[in-house]
Each structure stands twice: as C-alpha cells, then as structure tokens.
Design a protein around this motif. Structure first.
Motif, mmCIF file in Angstrom:
data_model
loop_
_atom_site.group_PDB
_atom_site.id
_atom_site.type_symbol
_atom_site.label_atom_id
_atom_site.label_comp_id
_atom_site.label_asym_id
_atom_site.label_seq_id
_atom_site.Cartn_x
_atom_site.Cartn_y
_atom_site.Cartn_z
ATOM 1 N N MET A 222 -45.458 -29.271 -27.501
ATOM 2 C CA MET A 222 -44.738 -30.385 -26.881
ATOM 3 C C MET A 222 -45.300 -31.735 -27.282
ATOM 4 S SD MET A 222 -42.251 -29.099 -25.504
ATOM 5 C CE MET A 222 -41.711 -30.724 -25.011
ATOM 6 N N GLU A 223 -46.610 -31.764 -27.557
ATOM 7 C CA GLU A 223 -47.206 -33.025 -27.981
ATOM 8 C C GLU A 223 -46.709 -33.466 -29.347
ATOM 9 O OE1 GLU A 223 -51.387 -32.522 -27.747
ATOM 10 O OE2 GLU A 223 -51.426 -32.502 -25.539
ATOM 11 N N ALA A 224 -46.121 -32.537 -30.087
ATOM 12 C CA ALA A 224 -45.655 -32.851 -31.437
ATOM 13 C C ALA A 224 -44.169 -33.173 -31.490
ATOM 14 C CB ALA A 224 -45.966 -31.689 -32.375
ATOM 15 N N ILE A 225 -43.451 -33.032 -30.372
ATOM 16 C CA ILE A 225 -42.019 -33.323 -30.384
ATOM 17 C C ILE A 225 -41.718 -34.392 -29.337
ATOM 18 C CG2 ILE A 225 -41.392 -31.026 -31.192
ATOM 19 C CD1 ILE A 225 -40.687 -30.277 -28.369
ATOM 20 N N PRO A 226 -40.657 -35.178 -29.549
ATOM 21 C CA PRO A 226 -40.394 -36.328 -28.682
ATOM 22 C C PRO A 226 -39.710 -35.996 -27.362
ATOM 23 C CG PRO A 226 -38.751 -36.224 -30.426
ATOM 24 C CD PRO A 226 -39.736 -35.124 -30.703
ATOM 25 N N GLU A 227 -39.128 -34.823 -27.238
ATOM 26 C CA GLU A 227 -38.365 -34.509 -26.037
ATOM 27 C C GLU A 227 -39.245 -34.410 -24.789
ATOM 28 O OE1 GLU A 227 -37.729 -33.193 -28.904
ATOM 29 O OE2 GLU A 227 -35.597 -33.502 -29.246
ATOM 30 N N VAL A 228 -38.598 -34.581 -23.657
ATOM 31 C CA VAL A 228 -39.220 -34.328 -22.364
ATOM 32 C C VAL A 228 -38.576 -33.059 -21.811
ATOM 33 C CG1 VAL A 228 -39.705 -35.203 -20.057
ATOM 34 C CG2 VAL A 228 -39.506 -36.799 -21.981
ATOM 35 N N ILE A 229 -39.404 -32.085 -21.424
ATOM 36 C CA ILE A 229 -38.885 -30.831 -20.888
ATOM 37 C C ILE A 229 -39.285 -30.726 -19.420
ATOM 38 C CG2 ILE A 229 -39.004 -28.316 -20.989
ATOM 39 C CD1 ILE A 229 -39.320 -28.475 -23.945
ATOM 40 N N PHE A 230 -38.280 -30.535 -18.584
ATOM 41 C CA PHE A 230 -38.507 -30.303 -17.158
ATOM 42 C C PHE A 230 -38.089 -28.874 -16.840
ATOM 43 C CE2 PHE A 230 -37.311 -34.792 -17.583
ATOM 44 C CZ PHE A 230 -38.381 -35.420 -16.972
ATOM 45 N N ILE A 231 -38.806 -28.246 -15.933
ATOM 46 C CA ILE A 231 -38.378 -26.960 -15.397
ATOM 47 C C ILE A 231 -38.100 -27.159 -13.913
ATOM 48 C CG2 ILE A 231 -39.030 -24.568 -14.930
ATOM 49 C CD1 ILE A 231 -40.704 -24.625 -17.449
ATOM 50 N N PHE A 232 -36.865 -26.870 -13.504
ATOM 51 C CA PHE A 232 -36.435 -26.999 -12.121
ATOM 52 C C PHE A 232 -36.168 -25.616 -11.542
ATOM 53 C CE2 PHE A 232 -34.790 -30.912 -14.186
ATOM 54 C CZ PHE A 232 -35.383 -31.875 -13.391
ATOM 55 N N ASP A 233 -36.290 -25.503 -10.209
ATOM 56 C CA ASP A 233 -35.736 -24.301 -9.588
ATOM 57 C C ASP A 233 -34.261 -24.557 -9.298
ATOM 58 O OD1 ASP A 233 -35.467 -25.748 -7.208
ATOM 59 O OD2 ASP A 233 -37.165 -24.800 -6.209
ATOM 60 N N GLU A 234 -33.571 -23.545 -8.846
ATOM 61 C CA GLU A 234 -32.124 -23.643 -8.682
ATOM 62 C C GLU A 234 -31.702 -24.685 -7.653
ATOM 63 O OE1 GLU A 234 -31.021 -20.138 -5.633
ATOM 64 O OE2 GLU A 234 -31.971 -19.444 -7.495
ATOM 65 N N ASP A 235 -32.647 -25.110 -6.794
ATOM 66 C CA ASP A 235 -32.326 -26.111 -5.780
ATOM 67 C C ASP A 235 -32.622 -27.528 -6.235
ATOM 68 O OD1 ASP A 235 -31.500 -24.158 -3.973
ATOM 69 O OD2 ASP A 235 -33.546 -23.859 -3.239
ATOM 70 N N GLY A 236 -33.216 -27.662 -7.452
ATOM 71 C CA GLY A 236 -33.470 -28.998 -7.973
ATOM 72 C C GLY A 236 -34.868 -29.527 -7.733
ATOM 73 N N HIS A 237 -35.843 -28.642 -7.500
ATOM 74 C CA HIS A 237 -37.233 -29.068 -7.342
ATOM 75 C C HIS A 237 -37.950 -29.014 -8.689
ATOM 76 C CE1 HIS A 237 -36.242 -27.806 -3.172
ATOM 77 N NE2 HIS A 237 -36.964 -28.871 -2.867
ATOM 78 N N TYR A 238 -38.787 -30.008 -8.947
ATOM 79 C CA TYR A 238 -39.577 -30.043 -10.177
ATOM 80 C C TYR A 238 -40.670 -28.968 -10.106
ATOM 81 C CZ TYR A 238 -37.593 -34.648 -11.415
ATOM 82 O OH TYR A 238 -36.756 -35.687 -11.761
ATOM 83 N N ILE A 239 -40.678 -28.059 -11.069
ATOM 84 C CA ILE A 239 -41.681 -26.997 -11.126
ATOM 85 C C ILE A 239 -42.713 -27.275 -12.210
ATOM 86 C CG2 ILE A 239 -42.071 -24.519 -11.432
ATOM 87 C CD1 ILE A 239 -40.531 -25.288 -8.884
ATOM 88 N N GLU A 240 -42.261 -27.774 -13.353
ATOM 89 C CA GLU A 240 -43.161 -28.050 -14.480
ATOM 90 C C GLU A 240 -42.616 -29.215 -15.289
ATOM 91 O OE1 GLU A 240 -46.019 -28.417 -15.924
ATOM 92 O OE2 GLU A 240 -46.478 -26.263 -15.852
ATOM 93 N N ILE A 241 -43.520 -29.981 -15.904
ATOM 94 C CA ILE A 241 -43.155 -31.108 -16.761
ATOM 95 C C ILE A 241 -43.954 -30.975 -18.047
ATOM 96 C CG2 ILE A 241 -43.074 -33.620 -16.982
ATOM 97 C CD1 ILE A 241 -43.283 -33.669 -13.853
ATOM 98 N N LEU A 242 -43.268 -30.939 -19.174
ATOM 99 C CA LEU A 242 -43.922 -30.796 -20.478
ATOM 100 C C LEU A 242 -43.491 -31.955 -21.371
ATOM 101 C CD1 LEU A 242 -43.288 -26.981 -20.982
ATOM 102 C CD2 LEU A 242 -45.412 -28.045 -20.241
ATOM 103 N N THR A 243 -44.416 -32.849 -21.660
ATOM 104 C CA THR A 243 -44.132 -33.959 -22.568
ATOM 105 C C THR A 243 -45.426 -34.630 -22.969
ATOM 106 O OG1 THR A 243 -42.917 -36.037 -22.834
ATOM 107 C CG2 THR A 243 -43.870 -35.627 -20.671
ATOM 108 N N ALA A 244 -45.409 -35.208 -24.163
ATOM 109 C CA ALA A 244 -46.538 -36.021 -24.616
ATOM 110 C C ALA A 244 -46.250 -37.495 -24.395
ATOM 111 C CB ALA A 244 -46.821 -35.762 -26.102
ATOM 112 N N ASN A 245 -45.017 -37.813 -23.938
ATOM 113 C CA ASN A 245 -44.593 -39.201 -23.765
ATOM 114 C C ASN A 245 -44.345 -39.484 -22.288
ATOM 115 O OD1 ASN A 245 -44.547 -39.603 -26.617
ATOM 116 N ND2 ASN A 245 -42.564 -38.567 -26.683
ATOM 117 N N ASP A 246 -45.422 -39.700 -21.538
ATOM 118 C CA ASP A 246 -45.268 -39.968 -20.114
ATOM 119 C C ASP A 246 -44.506 -41.258 -19.847
ATOM 120 O OD1 ASP A 246 -46.711 -37.687 -19.790
ATOM 121 O OD2 ASP A 246 -48.172 -38.538 -18.393
ATOM 122 N N VAL A 247 -44.405 -42.150 -20.853
ATOM 123 C CA VAL A 247 -43.664 -43.406 -20.668
ATOM 124 C C VAL A 247 -42.178 -43.130 -20.476
ATOM 125 C CG1 VAL A 247 -45.324 -44.802 -21.944
ATOM 126 C CG2 VAL A 247 -43.448 -43.694 -23.181
#
Length: 358
Positions: A222-247
C-alpha cells in the motif's frame, strides 16, 4: 420395643440370616475378644416389623457375670448414610467421566511436601503425549521439567494461594521433539491436588503469525500505490485503513477507527457510500461512486469502488472500499476540453475572418 422383649434377636434380621447369626453368637461366646463389629466382611441388613429391609451397622459386646454371659448388641440404621454414599459415588463417577472425556488435555498433580507428583490424566492428555505418559506416573514436577522451574512455581502458587493461574508457554514434547505453543491453566482442587489444563494453540499461533505477515506485506504494498483502501463492516463502521497518504484522509487515522461513516464524513457523502456498501452486500457486485472532499490539502475528487470480502468480523460482512484520487485526472481532462474548445473557437473565428475578407 416391648414387642421383642424376651424374643430372639433373629426377629431383627432377615430370615435367610437366622441360622448364620445363631452360629455366629455361639462362636463369639467362646471367643477371646469381648466386643466385635458385626458385618466386617459383608454388609448386614436389618428387618423391620413389616418385613422391610434396611442397611445396618451392628456391634456386639459380651459381658460375663459369674456363670452368666450377657450379650449387648447395638444396631444402627445407616440408610441415610448409605444414600449419601451412593450420591457421592454417582457424583464421583460423573465427575470422572467428565474428567476423562474433557477434550482439553488435563493432568492432575498431588502436593507432597511442596513437591508435586503426577497423579492422573484424562484421555485427551494421554492422546497428546501417547503411551509414554505411563512412564511419568508418580514422577515429580522437578523430575519431569528440570529445565522449566516455572511449571513447579506455578503449581505451588496455585495450591498455596488457592487460585487459578493462566500462562502462555512453549513446550518441546519428549516423545517426538516437536515444539508447540500452549495455553496452560492451573486450577486448585482441595485439599492437595492441582489440575493442569494444557490447550495446544500452535495452529492458531501459526495462523496469527501468517496473518500478521500478510498484513505487513499488504501495508508495504500500500505504501507503493496512491490509493486509499478502507475496510468497512456491512453497517458502515471503519474496520481497517490502508494508505501511505494520510493527507488524503478526512480525519486523522486514529480518530477514524471503529467509527461510523456518519461520524466522519459529511452526511450526503456518508449516506451515498453506505448505500453503495449495502448494495454490494446484497448483490455481491462492485459499486462505483464519485465524490468530493475538502481536505487540508484542498478539494479532492475520489472515485470509490467496492468489493465484498469472503471474511467476516464479529458476524458482520466486510466490504473493501478503494478510493482513487482522480483530482489531477479531472483537471487534465478539463484542461484538454478547454483547449479543444479554444481551438474550435479559434478555427471558427479564422473561418469567419477569411469569409469576410473574401
């Protein structure tokens, strides 16, 4: 009681015991001892007036007065005691069956002068070690674990403090040399036993290590790609955040974990993303959504895509949301459109001027 005065003691015994009892009295009359507990070898029964039999405990005393011999018999009805003993016996049998059938390997140690001797084990315990366990019966904890003094220390603390102790440890089996991860629970059993439950968690530990390794590799990718990846549960809660670009995050990473979309993003955007998540859960199809966010680095435009993961978190379906920053692409497309529009305008102007001069 008055009904039996002057009668033979036989009336208090079942008919089938009368002859044997008379012979017993004759023998006891000339025996050297003056008292004897009746039924030392076999249980004896008393007989009530209605013929009902009941368990008894009886003793007989011989007293000699001149040429006379007087016999005193004490008969106790021990029905209640026998019932209690039977209840205890059944309880012990149930406990032993539960102990032997308990799926976690369990070993019971007896405290002898603050050392512990292997007393017993259940079926799972024998299966874990194999037939070699027979060689360890009666061995002390110091003899079995000379290089692991913490085992004896934990058993002693469990016994003296009368409390359960939980420990994680690694153990190398002697019969095959294999190293395994164990969760060990020491439980006191008064007055002098310690029951040790040993749960093999090797496969779980290895799976956890593999998962951690995969996660670390995924973060490196993930640090090598520009995308931001979020993992949500089915109700819309943030479970995981994968990104090298916190901005590119609307709020700080630590402020987002575990929150609901509606607690982080503007309502209209949160509602649209949640609708896309629910559509993905229902249809198992990818949803695409374009949205804008005002970030500290300025207004950014994102294209979000969904995918359903084949895993769950606490019984909830998980959805991966890949947010691609398309701001620069849109700017380039807009600039290209503007250039085409300007070029077309210039051509139209040139054509009009040429027509005028002609």
């Amino acid at each position: 009681a008055e009904e039996i005065i002057g009668k033979s003691l036989d009336v208090l015994l079942p008919p089938e015991f009368h002859e044997a009892h008379r012979s017993y009295i004759v023998q006891f009359a000339d025996a050297p001892e003056q008292s004897r507990l009746m039924g030392e070898r076999n249980e004896i029964s008393g007989c009530k007036k209605d013929g009902t039999l009941f368990p008894t405990e009886a003793s007989i005393l011989r007293l000699e007065l001149g040429d006379h011999k007087i016999f005193t018999a004490v008969i106790r009805d021990i029905t209640a005691r026998k019932q209690t003993e039977e209840i205890l016996r059944q309880s012990e049998e149930r406990f032993r069956a539960q102990y032997m059938g308990f799926p976690v390997p369990t070993y019971t140690w007896r405290n002898v002068d603050n050392d512990f001797i292997l007393h017993s084990w259940n079926d799972a315990g024998e299966a874990a070690i194999g037939n070699a366990i027979e060689r360890f019966w009666g061995k002390t904890s110091h003899e079995m674990y000379p290089d692991m003094p913490e085992v004896h220390k934990n058993m002693l603390a469990c016994h003296t403090e009368s409390r359960s102790i939980h420990k994680d440890m690694t153990y190398r089996f002697r019969h095959n040399g294999e190293m395994r991860y164990m969760e060990v629970t020491y439980s006191p059993v008064p007055p002098d036993l310690v029951m040790v439950h040993v749960k093999d968690v090797t496969e779980y530990k290895r799976a956890e290590e593999a998962r951690q390794s995969i996660t670390e590799r995924l973060r490196a990718i993930m640090e090598a790609i520009p995308e931001v990846i979020f993992i949500f549960d089915e109700d819309g809660h943030y479970i995981e955040i994968l990104t090298a670009n916190d901005v590119l995050l609307y709020e700080g990473r630590r402020d987002i974990y575990g929150k609901h979309l509606s607690e982080v993003l503007p309502k209209s955007i949160a509602d649209n993303i949640l609708a896309a998540i629910r559509q993905t859960v229902t249809t198992n199809t990818t949803q695409i959504l374009e949205y804008e966010l005002d970030l500290p680095v300025g207004r950014r435009v994102f294209e979000g895509r969904t995918a359903r993961l084949q895993v769950e978190n606490k019984g909830k379906t998980l959805i991966v949301w890949v947010a691609h920053d398309i701001t620069e692409r849109l700017h380039a497309e807009r600039a290209e459109r503007d250039q085409r529009t300007l070029a077309e305008a210039l051509r139209d102007t040139a054509a009009a001027l040429t027509s005028t001069f002609d």
